[in-house]
Motif scaffolding. Structure first.
Motif, PDB file in Angstrom:
ATOM      1  N   VAL A 176      33.624  42.374  44.565  1.00  0.00           N
ATOM      2  CA  VAL A 176      33.330  41.507  43.428  1.00  0.00           C
ATOM      3  C   VAL A 176      33.947  40.134  43.681  1.00  0.00           C
ATOM      4  CG1 VAL A 176      33.419  41.251  40.922  1.00  0.00           C
ATOM      5  CG2 VAL A 176      33.399  43.521  41.937  1.00  0.00           C
ATOM      6  N   ALA A 177      33.203  39.072  43.351  1.00  0.00           N
ATOM      7  CA  ALA A 177      33.681  37.704  43.523  1.00  0.00           C
ATOM      8  C   ALA A 177      33.517  36.937  42.218  1.00  0.00           C
ATOM      9  CB  ALA A 177      32.928  37.003  44.655  1.00  0.00           C
ATOM     10  N   THR A 178      34.363  35.942  42.017  1.00  0.00           N
ATOM     11  CA  THR A 178      34.286  35.103  40.818  1.00  0.00           C
ATOM     12  C   THR A 178      33.081  34.175  40.905  1.00  0.00           C
ATOM     13  OG1 THR A 178      35.553  33.244  41.724  1.00  0.00           O
ATOM     14  CG2 THR A 178      36.814  35.086  40.786  1.00  0.00           C
ATOM     15  N   ASP A 179      32.904  33.358  39.879  1.00  0.00           N
ATOM     16  CA  ASP A 179      31.809  32.395  39.908  1.00  0.00           C
ATOM     17  C   ASP A 179      32.008  31.349  40.998  1.00  0.00           C
ATOM     18  OD1 ASP A 179      33.989  31.328  38.575  1.00  0.00           O
ATOM     19  OD2 ASP A 179      32.795  30.154  37.182  1.00  0.00           O
ATOM     20  N   ARG A 180      33.225  31.252  41.539  1.00  0.00           N
ATOM     21  CA  ARG A 180      33.506  30.357  42.675  1.00  0.00           C
ATOM     22  C   ARG A 180      33.398  31.104  44.004  1.00  0.00           C
ATOM     23  NH1 ARG A 180      36.999  29.112  38.484  1.00  0.00           N
ATOM     24  NH2 ARG A 180      36.989  26.920  37.802  1.00  0.00           N
ATOM     25  N   TRP A 181      32.938  32.362  43.958  1.00  0.00           N
ATOM     26  CA  TRP A 181      32.738  33.211  45.129  1.00  0.00           C
ATOM     27  C   TRP A 181      34.060  33.619  45.782  1.00  0.00           C
ATOM     28  CZ3 TRP A 181      27.826  34.960  45.748  1.00  0.00           C
ATOM     29  CH2 TRP A 181      26.797  34.212  45.156  1.00  0.00           C
ATOM     30  N   LEU A 182      35.134  33.652  45.004  1.00  0.00           N
ATOM     31  CA  LEU A 182      36.431  34.116  45.489  1.00  0.00           C
ATOM     32  C   LEU A 182      36.585  35.593  45.131  1.00  0.00           C
ATOM     33  CD1 LEU A 182      38.423  31.031  44.231  1.00  0.00           C
ATOM     34  CD2 LEU A 182      38.229  31.689  46.642  1.00  0.00           C
ATOM     35  N   PRO A 183      36.846  36.470  46.096  1.00  0.00           N
ATOM     36  CA  PRO A 183      36.974  37.898  45.797  1.00  0.00           C
ATOM     37  C   PRO A 183      38.148  38.176  44.860  1.00  0.00           C
ATOM     38  CG  PRO A 183      36.663  37.532  48.154  1.00  0.00           C
ATOM     39  CD  PRO A 183      36.941  36.193  47.547  1.00  0.00           C
ATOM     40  N   PHE A 184      37.974  39.164  43.981  1.00  0.00           N
ATOM     41  CA  PHE A 184      39.080  39.610  43.134  1.00  0.00           C
ATOM     42  C   PHE A 184      38.915  41.088  42.839  1.00  0.00           C
ATOM     43  CE2 PHE A 184      35.727  38.688  40.199  1.00  0.00           C
ATOM     44  CZ  PHE A 184      35.993  39.276  38.970  1.00  0.00           C
ATOM     45  N   GLU A 185      40.039  41.767  42.570  1.00  0.00           N
ATOM     46  CA  GLU A 185      40.042  43.216  42.456  1.00  0.00           C
ATOM     47  C   GLU A 185      40.138  43.721  41.026  1.00  0.00           C
ATOM     48  OE1 GLU A 185      43.091  44.834  44.919  1.00  0.00           O
ATOM     49  OE2 GLU A 185      42.136  44.193  46.786  1.00  0.00           O
ATOM     50  N   ASN A 186      40.619  42.892  40.104  1.00  0.00           N
ATOM     51  CA  ASN A 186      40.754  43.304  38.709  1.00  0.00           C
ATOM     52  C   ASN A 186      40.774  42.050  37.835  1.00  0.00           C
ATOM     53  OD1 ASN A 186      43.610  42.369  38.647  1.00  0.00           O
ATOM     54  ND2 ASN A 186      43.932  44.140  39.991  1.00  0.00           N
ATOM     55  N   ARG A 187      40.731  42.221  36.534  1.00  0.00           N
ATOM     56  CA  ARG A 187      40.620  41.060  35.657  1.00  0.00           C
ATOM     57  C   ARG A 187      41.886  40.210  35.663  1.00  0.00           C
ATOM     58  NH1 ARG A 187      42.685  41.433  30.414  1.00  0.00           N
ATOM     59  NH2 ARG A 187      43.456  43.475  29.765  1.00  0.00           N
ATOM     60  N   TYR A 188      43.029  40.800  36.021  1.00  0.00           N
ATOM     61  CA  TYR A 188      44.264  40.023  36.086  1.00  0.00           C
ATOM     62  C   TYR A 188      44.215  39.052  37.265  1.00  0.00           C
ATOM     63  CZ  TYR A 188      45.481  43.973  33.122  1.00  0.00           C
ATOM     64  OH  TYR A 188      45.474  44.923  32.132  1.00  0.00           O
ATOM     65  N   GLU A 189      43.747  39.550  38.412  1.00  0.00           N
ATOM     66  CA  GLU A 189      43.552  38.647  39.548  1.00  0.00           C
ATOM     67  C   GLU A 189      42.541  37.564  39.195  1.00  0.00           C
ATOM     68  OE1 GLU A 189      44.581  41.193  43.584  1.00  0.00           O
ATOM     69  OE2 GLU A 189      42.559  40.432  43.253  1.00  0.00           O
ATOM     70  N   GLY A 190      41.465  37.954  38.510  1.00  0.00           N
ATOM     71  CA  GLY A 190      40.463  36.971  38.121  1.00  0.00           C
ATOM     72  C   GLY A 190      41.046  35.898  37.219  1.00  0.00           C
ATOM     73  N   ALA A 191      41.910  36.306  36.281  1.00  0.00           N
ATOM     74  CA  ALA A 191      42.532  35.341  35.374  1.00  0.00           C
ATOM     75  C   ALA A 191      43.442  34.383  36.123  1.00  0.00           C
ATOM     76  CB  ALA A 191      43.315  36.087  34.293  1.00  0.00           C
ATOM     77  N   LEU A 192      44.210  34.899  37.089  1.00  0.00           N
ATOM     78  CA  LEU A 192      45.105  34.042  37.866  1.00  0.00           C
ATOM     79  C   LEU A 192      44.309  33.057  38.719  1.00  0.00           C
ATOM     80  CD1 LEU A 192      47.848  33.177  38.958  1.00  0.00           C
ATOM     81  CD2 LEU A 192      47.765  35.124  40.552  1.00  0.00           C
ATOM     82  N   ILE A 193      43.273  33.542  39.383  1.00  0.00           N
ATOM     83  CA  ILE A 193      42.444  32.676  40.221  1.00  0.00           C
ATOM     84  C   ILE A 193      41.816  31.560  39.391  1.00  0.00           C
ATOM     85  CG2 ILE A 193      40.278  32.616  41.532  1.00  0.00           C
ATOM     86  CD1 ILE A 193      41.035  35.418  42.586  1.00  0.00           C
ATOM     87  N   ASN A 194      41.263  31.914  38.238  1.00  0.00           N
ATOM     88  CA  ASN A 194      40.619  30.913  37.394  1.00  0.00           C
ATOM     89  C   ASN A 194      41.624  29.905  36.850  1.00  0.00           C
ATOM     90  OD1 ASN A 194      37.981  31.847  37.689  1.00  0.00           O
ATOM     91  ND2 ASN A 194      38.200  33.326  36.024  1.00  0.00           N
ATOM     92  N   ALA A 206      31.383  56.712  42.873  1.00  0.00           N
ATOM     93  CA  ALA A 206      32.734  57.267  42.789  1.00  0.00           C
ATOM     94  C   ALA A 206      33.751  56.345  43.454  1.00  0.00           C
ATOM     95  CB  ALA A 206      32.760  58.651  43.432  1.00  0.00           C
ATOM     96  N   VAL A 207      33.460  55.919  44.670  1.00  0.00           N
ATOM     97  CA  VAL A 207      34.421  55.123  45.437  1.00  0.00           C
ATOM     98  C   VAL A 207      34.555  53.712  44.879  1.00  0.00           C
ATOM     99  CG1 VAL A 207      34.936  54.136  47.696  1.00  0.00           C
ATOM    100  CG2 VAL A 207      34.107  56.482  47.523  1.00  0.00           C
ATOM    101  N   PHE A 208      33.433  53.125  44.480  1.00  0.00           N
ATOM    102  CA  PHE A 208      33.445  51.733  44.039  1.00  0.00           C
ATOM    103  C   PHE A 208      33.287  51.605  42.524  1.00  0.00           C
ATOM    104  CE2 PHE A 208      32.161  51.707  48.493  1.00  0.00           C
ATOM    105  CZ  PHE A 208      33.157  50.871  49.002  1.00  0.00           C
ATOM    106  N   ALA A 209      33.761  52.629  41.806  1.00  0.00           N
ATOM    107  CA  ALA A 209      33.731  52.567  40.343  1.00  0.00           C
ATOM    108  C   ALA A 209      34.463  51.343  39.802  1.00  0.00           C
ATOM    109  CB  ALA A 209      34.315  53.858  39.753  1.00  0.00           C
ATOM    110  N   PRO A 210      35.649  50.964  40.340  1.00  0.00           N
ATOM    111  CA  PRO A 210      36.324  49.764  39.814  1.00  0.00           C
ATOM    112  C   PRO A 210      35.496  48.497  40.006  1.00  0.00           C
ATOM    113  CG  PRO A 210      37.866  51.122  41.059  1.00  0.00           C
ATOM    114  CD  PRO A 210      36.501  51.677  41.326  1.00  0.00           C
ATOM    115  N   GLU A 211      34.865  48.359  41.180  1.00  0.00           N
ATOM    116  CA  GLU A 211      34.055  47.165  41.441  1.00  0.00           C
ATOM    117  C   GLU A 211      32.844  47.110  40.516  1.00  0.00           C
ATOM    118  OE1 GLU A 211      36.575  47.777  44.989  1.00  0.00           O
ATOM    119  OE2 GLU A 211      35.362  49.105  43.745  1.00  0.00           O
TER     120      GLU A 211
END
Length: 398
Positions: free
Chosen positions: A301-319, A261-266
């Motif tokens: 959750v962390a990217t393939d570079r082990w950088l934490p991200f909270e949603n796919r938009y953050e993931g897209a910006l980081i990448n 319940a709490v970590f459903a987004p992750e």
């Protein structure tokens, strides 16, 4: 490459003599000066991993130049601002940091553990800065180990062995609940079939020390590991950690339900992003049968570079930034609720002022935007904003 002044000598921090110079400064309780700024920025020397390391003074990160390895964005741009100085109390004189936790590191024998704060709605949206939640502790260690930072030279240099080494170093000099954090922090070694017996022996030796009885109470250990799977067991579920294929962690039905319940987004983000890593931090004990059981758990959750991200938009910006060859610092949320705005990353531009980069969720209302405007104004740093409701990512800074 950083230049520092130790005594009357200037030296690069990559010089062969730096270890000797730092040891001398440590013995003299001297504060070396980082020369990233004309007047110098005071630092201190601590012992970590059996060696002497240079540390920035508490609260001094923004005073360093943006190109300096010791630069740190203003704490207010992340969840660190709410806990630093209260839940995290640094002492530069002896190098010891006191961590105040909102979860237990022990359990009374024969009793069920209380419901995990991190596995409840209160734990997920907690804003109190006086105590660290389980997630906040993970964020703190990740940031101390500098795995929320990226620069092009890091490409291909991060794996579990590297993460383990620097997370354990980050735990040194930290105390919590009257214990040295390093004495209870369990991070599994990278799996190697040829060394399996030796690795298992070291694990059992560590856990036997970490979980000594304290009167009627028994100590718990803290796990940090990458989740391979969460699978049904005969009773409850088991969490399988990568590099620990034959050492599962049991999770009862109530804790499993709350985690979902709490970590459903992750969990959803991990499930939808094939290259991502799901990192668990958990307190656990071992019963008389030698079975490890989780008492409380939090996920990141962390990217393939082990950088934490909270949603796919953050993931897209980081990448996008990493592919462009940018250097940046990823902000971490700690105890801060999702409804509270923070910078996604702070871009460290060579020869230019740092830039705060913000991802504004679709449907953000007036109160959120007012808080965001206040945050940007108070930070003193220029801002780049991606309003998700407006469509695709805006052009990145040159």
């Amino acid at each position: 490459m950083r230049r520092v002044r130790i005594g009357d000598m200037e030296v690069e921090d990559s010089a062969g003599s730096i270890s000797e110079r730092l040891a001398e400064a440590f013995a003299r309780r001297e504060h070396p000066l980082c020369l990233c700024q004309p007047v110098g920025v005071p630092m201190y020397v601590a012992r970590a991993g059996g060696r002497h390391v240079l540390k920035r003074m508490p609260g001094s990160g923004p005073r360093h130049g943006p190109d300096c390895d010791s630069y740190e964005p203003p704490h207010a741009l992340s969840g660190l601002g709410a806990v630093h100085g209260e839940a995290i109390v640094e002492n530069a004189e002896d190098g010891v940091t006191l961590l105040k936790l909102d979860f237990s590191l022990s359990k009374q024998a024969g009793r069920m553990a209380p419901a995990a704060r991190e596995a409840s709605d209160a734990g997920a949206v907690k804003t109190d800065g006086s105590l660290l939640s389980l997630r906040a502790l993970l964020h703190y260690l990740w940031e101390q180990a500098e795995f929320n930072r990226w620069r092009p030279a890091m490409t291909g240099r991060r794996n579990w062995a590297v993460l383990r080494k620097f997370l354990l170093e980050a735990a040194e000099g930290k105390t919590a609940k009257g214990k040295a954090l390093a004495d209870v922090l369990f991070i599994p070694e990278m799996f190697d079939a040829e060394r399996d017996a030796a690795i298992s022996q070291r694990r059992e030796t560590f856990l036997s020390r970490a979980m000594k009885a304290e009167g009627k109470r028994r100590s718990l250990a803290v796990l940090i590991g990458e989740v391979k799977e969460v699978a049904p067991a005969r009773f409850g579920h088991r969490v399988v950690i990568k590099h620990l294929p034959r050492f599962p962690f049991m999770l009862n039905e109530d804790a499993h339900r709350r985690m979902n319940a709490v970590f459903a987004p992750e969990l959803a983000l991990w499930n939808a992003t094939a290259e991502s890593h799901l990192i668990a931090i958990a307190t656990f004990g071992i019963d008389a049968a030698g079975i490890a059981s989780i008492e409380s758990i939090a996920l990141m959750v962390a990217t393939d570079r082990w950088l934490p991200f909270e949603n796919r938009y953050e993931g897209a910006l980081i990448n996008a930034l990493a592919k462009r060859g940018a250097s940046f610092v990823k902000s971490l949320r700690y105890n801060m609720p999702a409804a509270q705005p923070m910078a996604c990353v702070v871009l460290r531009q060579d020869g230019a002022a740092p830039l705060g980069m913000y991802v504004v969720p679709d449907g953000a209302e007036g109160d959120y935007r007012e808080k965001l405007d206040e945050l940007i104004a108070e930070s003193g740093i220029a801002a780049w904003t991606w309003n998700i409701g407006d469509g695709a990512m805006p052009e990145l800074p040159g």
